[in-house]
Design an enzyme around this catalytic site. Structure first.
Site, PDB file in Angstrom:
ATOM      1  N   ASP A  81     -13.381  -1.092   5.566  1.00  0.00           N
ATOM      2  CA  ASP A  81     -13.848  -2.003   6.608  1.00  0.00           C
ATOM      3  C   ASP A  81     -12.717  -2.875   7.114  1.00  0.00           C
ATOM      4  O   ASP A  81     -11.701  -3.068   6.439  1.00  0.00           O
ATOM      5  CB  ASP A  81     -15.014  -2.856   6.103  1.00  0.00           C
ATOM      6  CG  ASP A  81     -14.636  -3.748   4.932  1.00  0.00           C
ATOM      7  OD1 ASP A  81     -13.990  -3.236   3.985  1.00  0.00           O
ATOM      8  OD2 ASP A  81     -14.970  -4.943   4.944  1.00  0.00           O
ATOM      9  N   ASP A 111      -4.213  -3.882   7.160  1.00  0.00           N
ATOM     10  CA  ASP A 111      -5.283  -4.221   6.204  1.00  0.00           C
ATOM     11  C   ASP A 111      -6.479  -3.306   6.417  1.00  0.00           C
ATOM     12  O   ASP A 111      -7.417  -3.680   7.086  1.00  0.00           O
ATOM     13  CB  ASP A 111      -5.666  -5.685   6.402  1.00  0.00           C
ATOM     14  CG  ASP A 111      -6.657  -6.185   5.371  1.00  0.00           C
ATOM     15  OD1 ASP A 111      -6.863  -5.497   4.356  1.00  0.00           O
ATOM     16  OD2 ASP A 111      -7.241  -7.260   5.590  1.00  0.00           O
ATOM     17  N   GLU A 143     -15.391  -4.996   1.863  1.00  0.00           N
ATOM     18  CA  GLU A 143     -14.461  -5.881   1.156  1.00  0.00           C
ATOM     19  C   GLU A 143     -14.278  -7.188   1.913  1.00  0.00           C
ATOM     20  O   GLU A 143     -14.222  -8.267   1.314  1.00  0.00           O
ATOM     21  CB  GLU A 143     -13.114  -5.184   0.967  1.00  0.00           C
ATOM     22  CG  GLU A 143     -12.107  -5.951   0.103  1.00  0.00           C
ATOM     23  CD  GLU A 143     -11.237  -6.945   0.872  1.00  0.00           C
ATOM     24  OE1 GLU A 143     -10.542  -7.749   0.232  1.00  0.00           O
ATOM     25  OE2 GLU A 143     -11.261  -6.931   2.129  1.00  0.00           O
ATOM     26  N   GLU A 144     -14.206  -7.094   3.232  1.00  0.00           N
ATOM     27  CA  GLU A 144     -13.911  -8.273   4.049  1.00  0.00           C
ATOM     28  C   GLU A 144     -15.032  -9.304   4.006  1.00  0.00           C
ATOM     29  O   GLU A 144     -14.806 -10.479   4.312  1.00  0.00           O
ATOM     30  CB  GLU A 144     -13.652  -7.860   5.496  1.00  0.00           C
ATOM     31  CG  GLU A 144     -12.441  -6.959   5.688  1.00  0.00           C
ATOM     32  CD  GLU A 144     -11.114  -7.662   5.454  1.00  0.00           C
ATOM     33  OE1 GLU A 144     -11.124  -8.864   5.122  1.00  0.00           O
ATOM     34  OE2 GLU A 144     -10.074  -7.014   5.611  1.00  0.00           O
ATOM     35  N   GLU A 170      -3.725  -3.335  -0.996  1.00  0.00           N
ATOM     36  CA  GLU A 170      -3.645  -4.383   0.029  1.00  0.00           C
ATOM     37  C   GLU A 170      -2.175  -4.618   0.408  1.00  0.00           C
ATOM     38  O   GLU A 170      -1.264  -4.327  -0.374  1.00  0.00           O
ATOM     39  CB  GLU A 170      -4.253  -5.683  -0.497  1.00  0.00           C
ATOM     40  CG  GLU A 170      -5.752  -5.634  -0.722  1.00  0.00           C
ATOM     41  CD  GLU A 170      -6.566  -5.838   0.548  1.00  0.00           C
ATOM     42  OE1 GLU A 170      -5.949  -5.940   1.624  1.00  0.00           O
ATOM     43  OE2 GLU A 170      -7.803  -5.883   0.446  1.00  0.00           O
TER      44      GLU A 170
END
Length: 401
Positions: A81, A111, A143-144, A170
């Site tokens: 995501d 990212d 994740e975000e 990351e």
């Protein structure tokens, strides 16, 4: 390979991932289907795990060692995501990847789809290599917005053996990171009693009580730099408590009967975030008692909506030892202030570091980009990783628990 003008060999795969919009508010199923199709055509087995609502998916690959074992080994982890692009001024369409002046521009380039795409392109070579330890690859959703995908994945990830070493890709400019702060987010809802503002004392003002919480949190925040714990690994060396959006009330002449406050705790490793939460909940109970003295039907609810553990190096530092020679960085590893899924994998017993291409300074911004040289460095890292995992004798860090 700094300065090399040729395109990274994994660029086409990365561009393929970037062309699909997987903003966290959208489904990622078209992308997981695309990845699964690529891998299955290459003979790489794939397991898809749906989110509880079926709107999102995790993807897990397990490549056993040469003897068919799946316990131990290495986890490569990334999320699919991205953050939104609304209200950002992009000079090129964010989901039409473009290469300019040695950089790849697109939402998610740094990212972190460059890492995911590089790993994806390398998987067929891992599949055909006689590995001395198993490899697992996890691509997650959301994740975000709080790492919900990684949390759901844990049981599936460890069902046939827990990896010994985890690498979350990351953006760290390919430098191993061993620690970061955690993140807890809460939603607090105040339910008051509305009356005409001329009769304000007979009502229960939800916004006023929310304001009392904000004042309490400001005082709590002021204590943390003094009380500690402190860590010199971070630019802000202590745990932080901050208030986010506040929504409440309708009109100036109506005592508000509802208000919502969003707050966040970012604890340094080793700080007891549970203790801070108990302190906040105790204060809310005191506020609620005061509200009940006017109207027993009023109240306050608090919900923890995000819980991402802090990351600290494991005592044995197996992951850092394993990465020695695979990257060009100092042996002690670095620290970052932002959070990742690494703390979740660490909580499952996987000694995890953060190491991936690109810079966090280029993430989440308009015209997000990654240097092509960073992609090359990631490709070289994965080549070295495969060679290390093909050694006749497994690296000590990869032996089963």
């Amino acid at each position: 390979m700094t300065g090399n003008s040729t395109a990274p060999r994994t660029l086409d795969t990365i561009v393929d991932l970037l062309a699909l919009d997987t903003t966290s508010s959208r489904t990622n199923v078209p992308l997981t289907a695309r990845i699964a199709d690529i891998l299955e055509k290459a003979g790489v087995p794939v397991v898809i795990q749906q989110s509880p609502d079926g709107y999102k998916e995790n993807l897990l690959v397990t490549i056993p060692d040469a003897d068919g074992n799946t316990d131990g080994g290495v986890l490569l982890a990334g999320h699919l995501d991205t953050v939104p692009v609304e209200r950002q001024n992009w000079t090129t369409p964010p989901f039409q990847p473009q290469v300019r002046n040695g950089r790849l521009y697109a939402r998610g380039a740094a990212d972190m789809k460059a890492f995911c795409g590089s790993v994806l392109a390398h998987l067929p070579a891992f599949l055909t290599a006689p590995l001395s330890a198993p490899l697992k690859v996890a691509f997650t959703y959301d994740e975000e917005t709080g790492c919900a995908g990684a949390r759901q994945l844990l049981d599936l990830l460890t069902a046939d053996g827990t990896p010994r070493v985890g690498i979350v890709g990351e953006p760290t400019s390919m430098r191993p990171v061993v620690g970061h702060k955690g993140c807890r987010r809460y939603r607090v809802d105040f339910r008051g009693r509305a009356v005409h503002s001329s009769l304000a004392p007979t009502g229960v003002n939800a916004v006023s009580y929310a304001g009392r919480l904000v004042t309490f949190l400001a005082d709590l925040s002021d204590r943390l730099p003094v009380e500690g714990p402190l860590s010199d690994h971070f630019a802000v060396p202590h745990t932080t408590v901050s208030v986010g959006p506040i929504h409440g009330g309708t009109e100036p002449n109506i005592v508000p009967n509802d208000c919502t406050v969003h707050l966040e705790i970012r604890p340094v490793p080793g700080h007891d975030a549970d203790a801070l939460e108990r302190e906040i909940r105790y204060q809310l109970t005191a506020f609620e008692r005061a509200m009940h003295r006017i109207d027993p039907h009023t109240g306050i609810t608090i919900e923890r909506v995000v819980d991402v553990p802090a990351l600290a190096p494991a005592p044995a530092r197996s992951a850092l030892a394993f990465l020695s020679g695979l990257t060009d960085d100092a042996p002690d590893g670095g620290w970052v202030s932002y959070g990742t899924e690494a703390g979740i994998y660490r909580s499952a017993g996987i000694d995890t570091v953060v190491c991936g291409p690109g810079s966090i300074e280029q993430a989440h911004i308009s015209d997000e980009y990654i240097e092509l040289d960073q992609i090359r460095r990631c490709d070289e890292f994965l080549d070295r990783l495969r060679n290390r995992m093909q050694s006749r004798t497994p690296h000590p860090a990869l032996l089963c628990h």
